[in-house]
Each structure stands twice: as C-alpha cells, then as structure tokens.
Design an enzyme around this catalytic site. Structure first.
Site, PDB file in Angstrom:
ATOM      1  N   ILE A 212       0.828  -1.209   0.000  1.00  0.00           N
ATOM      2  CA  ILE A 212       0.000   0.000   0.000  1.00  0.00           C
ATOM      3  C   ILE A 212       0.866   1.264   0.000  1.00  0.00           C
ATOM      4  O   ILE A 212       0.560   2.247  -0.690  1.00  0.00           O
ATOM      5  CB  ILE A 212      -0.938  -0.018   1.236  1.00  0.00           C
TER       6      ILE A 212
ATOM      7  N   ASN B 161       2.144   4.482   7.534  1.00  0.00           N
ATOM      8  CA  ASN B 161       1.644   3.266   6.899  1.00  0.00           C
ATOM      9  C   ASN B 161       2.361   2.004   7.370  1.00  0.00           C
ATOM     10  O   ASN B 161       1.781   0.922   7.354  1.00  0.00           O
ATOM     11  CB  ASN B 161       1.807   3.450   5.384  1.00  0.00           C
TER      12      ASN B 161
ATOM     13  N   THR C 109      -1.247  -7.675  -0.917  1.00  0.00           N
ATOM     14  CA  THR C 109       0.121  -7.173  -0.677  1.00  0.00           C
ATOM     15  C   THR C 109       0.930  -8.321  -0.060  1.00  0.00           C
ATOM     16  O   THR C 109       0.345  -9.326   0.373  1.00  0.00           O
ATOM     17  CB  THR C 109       0.123  -6.007   0.343  1.00  0.00           C
TER      18      THR C 109
ATOM     19  N   LYS D 120      -4.450  -1.920  15.887  1.00  0.00           N
ATOM     20  CA  LYS D 120      -5.164  -1.153  14.859  1.00  0.00           C
ATOM     21  C   LYS D 120      -6.365  -0.400  15.443  1.00  0.00           C
ATOM     22  O   LYS D 120      -6.748   0.660  14.944  1.00  0.00           O
ATOM     23  CB  LYS D 120      -5.583  -2.084  13.718  1.00  0.00           C
TER      24      LYS D 120
ATOM     25  N   TYR E 214      -2.379  -7.530  16.923  1.00  0.00           N
ATOM     26  CA  TYR E 214      -2.614  -6.732  15.709  1.00  0.00           C
ATOM     27  C   TYR E 214      -3.945  -5.974  15.813  1.00  0.00           C
ATOM     28  O   TYR E 214      -4.019  -4.768  15.532  1.00  0.00           O
ATOM     29  CB  TYR E 214      -2.607  -7.647  14.479  1.00  0.00           C
TER      30      TYR E 214
HETATM   31  P1  NAP Z   1       3.538  -4.766   3.219  1.00  0.00           P
HETATM   32  O1  NAP Z   1       3.582  -4.811   1.746  1.00  0.00           O
HETATM   33  O2  NAP Z   1       4.115  -5.874   4.027  1.00  0.00           O
HETATM   34  O3  NAP Z   1       4.114  -3.380   3.702  1.00  0.00           O
HETATM   35  C1  NAP Z   1       4.444  -3.102   5.022  1.00  0.00           C
HETATM   36  C2  NAP Z   1       5.450  -1.995   4.985  1.00  0.00           C
HETATM   37  O4  NAP Z   1       5.775  -1.610   6.318  1.00  0.00           O
HETATM   38  C3  NAP Z   1       6.748  -2.427   4.301  1.00  0.00           C
HETATM   39  O5  NAP Z   1       7.179  -1.394   3.454  1.00  0.00           O
HETATM   40  C4  NAP Z   1       7.699  -2.611   5.460  1.00  0.00           C
HETATM   41  O6  NAP Z   1       9.039  -2.361   5.114  1.00  0.00           O
HETATM   42  C5  NAP Z   1       7.190  -1.553   6.404  1.00  0.00           C
HETATM   43  N1  NAP Z   1       7.611  -1.822   7.771  1.00  0.00           N
HETATM   44  C6  NAP Z   1       7.215  -2.807   8.597  1.00  0.00           C
HETATM   45  N2  NAP Z   1       7.849  -2.723   9.768  1.00  0.00           N
HETATM   46  C7  NAP Z   1       8.659  -1.645   9.673  1.00  0.00           C
HETATM   47  C8  NAP Z   1       9.570  -1.041  10.557  1.00  0.00           C
HETATM   48  N3  NAP Z   1       9.772  -1.517  11.789  1.00  0.00           N
HETATM   49  N4  NAP Z   1      10.234   0.056  10.139  1.00  0.00           N
HETATM   50  C9  NAP Z   1      10.041   0.558   8.890  1.00  0.00           C
HETATM   51  N5  NAP Z   1       9.195   0.017   8.014  1.00  0.00           N
HETATM   52  C10 NAP Z   1       8.516  -1.070   8.394  1.00  0.00           C
HETATM   53  O7  NAP Z   1       2.025  -4.688   3.710  1.00  0.00           O
HETATM   54  P2  NAP Z   1       0.809  -3.687   3.401  1.00  0.00           P
HETATM   55  O8  NAP Z   1      -0.368  -4.549   3.320  1.00  0.00           O
HETATM   56  O9  NAP Z   1       1.117  -2.758   2.308  1.00  0.00           O
HETATM   57  O10 NAP Z   1       0.731  -2.924   4.802  1.00  0.00           O
HETATM   58  C11 NAP Z   1       0.728  -1.531   4.936  1.00  0.00           C
HETATM   59  C12 NAP Z   1      -0.187  -1.134   6.094  1.00  0.00           C
HETATM   60  O11 NAP Z   1      -1.523  -1.493   5.762  1.00  0.00           O
HETATM   61  C13 NAP Z   1       0.146  -1.840   7.406  1.00  0.00           C
HETATM   62  O12 NAP Z   1       0.050  -0.928   8.472  1.00  0.00           O
HETATM   63  C14 NAP Z   1      -0.944  -2.887   7.511  1.00  0.00           C
HETATM   64  O13 NAP Z   1      -1.226  -3.246   8.840  1.00  0.00           O
HETATM   65  C15 NAP Z   1      -2.097  -2.160   6.853  1.00  0.00           C
HETATM   66  N6  NAP Z   1      -3.161  -3.059   6.392  1.00  0.00           N
HETATM   67  C16 NAP Z   1      -2.940  -3.935   5.379  1.00  0.00           C
HETATM   68  C17 NAP Z   1      -3.975  -4.793   4.986  1.00  0.00           C
HETATM   69  C18 NAP Z   1      -3.828  -5.792   3.870  1.00  0.00           C
HETATM   70  O14 NAP Z   1      -4.729  -6.623   3.678  1.00  0.00           O
HETATM   71  N7  NAP Z   1      -2.771  -5.775   3.096  1.00  0.00           N
HETATM   72  C19 NAP Z   1      -5.208  -4.727   5.637  1.00  0.00           C
HETATM   73  C20 NAP Z   1      -5.380  -3.816   6.663  1.00  0.00           C
HETATM   74  C21 NAP Z   1      -4.352  -2.985   7.030  1.00  0.00           C
HETATM   75  P3  NAP Z   1      10.074  -3.606   4.994  1.00  0.00           P
HETATM   76  O15 NAP Z   1       9.432  -4.579   4.060  1.00  0.00           O
HETATM   77  O16 NAP Z   1      11.300  -2.985   4.450  1.00  0.00           O
HETATM   78  O17 NAP Z   1      10.183  -4.122   6.389  1.00  0.00           O
END
Ligand code: NAP
Length: 250
Positions: free
Chosen positions: A17, A86, A184, A153, A149
């Site tokens: 995202i 994010n 993702t 949230k 989690y």
């Molecule tokens: P993603 O592709 O795994 O992205 C997560 C991002 O957060 C990655 O860029 C990761 O960087 C970064 N990150 C995690 N821990 C970190 C840290 N300690 N320091 C710096 N960066 C960190 O997943 P996503 O789905 O896009 O998630 C983005 C947000 O959306 C999250 O907050 C997640 O909870 C929320 N969300 C996602 C979904 C879904 O279904 N995908 C649903 C609800 C909410 P690295 O890879 O370099 O660690």
C-alpha cells in the site's frame, strides 16, 4: 494534479500500500520521502519512483533515526505537507502461546512508532497539513489469533481522534484509512498465499488492490477532503459494513 507542490512522507513506502501510494502521490505532483527496512525493496522503489523520491533505510522504531529522516526530508524538499503512517506488521498472537516480546513488538511498530512519527513531524507541519494513519478492519471484527494486531489497529483509530483534537487548532487534519483484505506481501504472508477462503467473506467477492487504497489516501491527503477531520475511510469491499452480503451467505 491534486498534490502539486506538496511534500509527503510515507513510512513503509517500499512495498504494498505504501509503494502504491508513493507512485500515486508522485503522479499527482508531490515529492515523496519514504522509508522501510529492506534494502532490496528500497532500491527497487528508488528505481521505480525516480528523482521525485527521497528513499532512506530506517526502522520506524528507531526514534533518533526517524528524527534524522524527517529532518532530511525537510532539508531536501523544504517543507512537509502530508504524513502517511503506513508501516505496519502482523503476526499471529494466539492466547496461550504468545511470547511477550512478540506482542510488544507489534504494538511498538504499529502504535508507539506511529505516535512518535507524528510527534517528530509536528514542528514541520503547518495549517492545511494532512496526517493519515493506517488501521485495519481487524480493529472491529474479533478475528481469532490476532489480539496484538487487532488491539494495535483499534489503538491507531482511537489515537487518530485524539490527535485530531490536539491538532485542529493548528488547522492540521488527522484521518484514518481502514483497509480490509488487500493484495500485498503482508496479506500473502498472513494467508499462506491463497485468498480463496477470504474472498468468500467479502461482499464484492475479491480482495482489494493496493492502488485502490492509495486512491483513498490521496483523497485524504488532498484539499478535496479539507473538511474531513477525525474520520475513517473503510476500504474493504463491504466486509465489515455488509458482512451478510458475502458470497459465503449467498
Ligand atoms: P507490506 O507490503 O508488508 O508493507 C508493510 C510496509 O511496512 C513495508 O514497506 C515494510 O518495510 C514496512 N515496515 C514494517 N515494519 C517496519 C519497521 N519496523 N520500520 C520501517 N518500516 C517497516 O504490507 P501492506 O499490506 O502494504 O501494509 C501496509 C499497512 O496497511 C500496514 O500498516 C498494515 O497493517 C495495513 N493493512 C494492510 C492490509 C492488507 O490486507 N494488506 C489490511 C489492513 C491494514 P520492509 O518490508 O522494508 O520491512
């Protein structure tokens, strides 16, 4: 160009995202500073996003590192208009077998770091700035095994309301995006790569795409949402609003 001349900071902008949002912001005229931990995906993002992006490897839990990153962003681009908190992690924390350290880690990345990101950015934010926090539909739906989690949230959603109260006198808006199941790496890892069961619980019959979440973030970042404060946009294909419309009940 809905973000022409704006400067945005995105944590976790090297994947999913966050990356989709960085691309969208740049396409709408913004300069973007982003962070993440993985050198490989940060380098790939740098290649994809080009010179409009400042890309720095820093962990959001590293507060001095984040202070340097925020200062570097302002030094490079001259100001800060949009903050998208994010970065987030999820892991199962079932009752009965969860180590304390894991629970703490999830809360630290998802909640504590989000608060301190906003606090660090605050001196640079001015009237009209927009802060967007990332929650999840797990903030309401009681999915088993996700205590840490889900709590994190829900905390983000509630914290946004407090921050909106505190920042309203400064003309700074704080809102929340609440994604459902979005395609993702995070969702892949949580579901073993298969969305078959998941999609049966989503009225629109599919998972979402990161670009569809980016559209909502863009709206909240832009002046089109200028009277929207302390709100939550749910982007979940109807999973929480109309659960009985899901394919599983048809
Ligand atoms: P993603 O592709 O795994 O992205 C997560 C991002 O957060 C990655 O860029 C990761 O960087 C970064 N990150 C995690 N821990 C970190 C840290 N300690 N320091 C710096 N960066 C960190 O997943 P996503 O789905 O896009 O998630 C983005 C947000 O959306 C999250 O907050 C997640 O909870 C929320 N969300 C996602 C979904 C879904 O279904 N995908 C649903 C609800 C909410 P690295 O890879 O370099 O660690």
């Amino acid at each position: 160009m809905r973000l022409k001349g704006k400067v945005a900071l995105i944590t976790g902008g090297n994947s999913g995202i966050g990356l989709a949002t960085a691309k969208r912001f740049i396409a709408e005229g913004a300069k973007v500073a982003l962070t993440g931990r993985s050198r490989t995906t940060l380098d790939a993002a740098a290649k994809e996003l080009g010179p409009e992006a400042l890309i720095v490897k820093v962990d959001v839990t590293d507060l001095p590192g984040m202070e340097r990153f925020v200062a570097e962003t302002v030094e490079r681009f001259g100001k800060l208009d949009v903050v998208f908190a994010n970065a987030g992690i999820t892991q199962r924390t079932p009752l009965g077998s969860t180590p304390y350290e894991l629970f703490e880690k999830i809360l630290n990345v998802n909640v504590t770091s989000t608060f301190f990101l906003v606090q660090t950015c605050l001196p640079y934010l001015s009237h009209g700035a927009s802060v967007i926090l990332s929650s999840s539909i797990q903030n309401v739906n009681g999915r088993p095994g996700l205590s840490a989690y889900a709590a994190s949230k829900a905390a983000v959603r509630t914290m946004a309301r407090v921050l909106a109260s505190e920042l309203s006198p400064l003309g700074i808006r704080v809102n929340v995006i609440t994604p459902g199941s979005v395609d993702t790496p995070l969702l892949d890892a949580a579901n073993g790569g298969s969305y078959k069961a998941l999609t049966r619980s989503i009225p629109l019959g599919r998972v979402g795409h990161a670009a569809e979440v980016a559209n909502a973030v863009l709206f909240l970042a832009s002046q089109e949402s200028s009277f929207i404060q302390a709100s939550e946009i749910v982007i979940d294909g109807g999973a929480t609003g109309a659960p009985l419309g899901a394919p599983i009940y048809r």
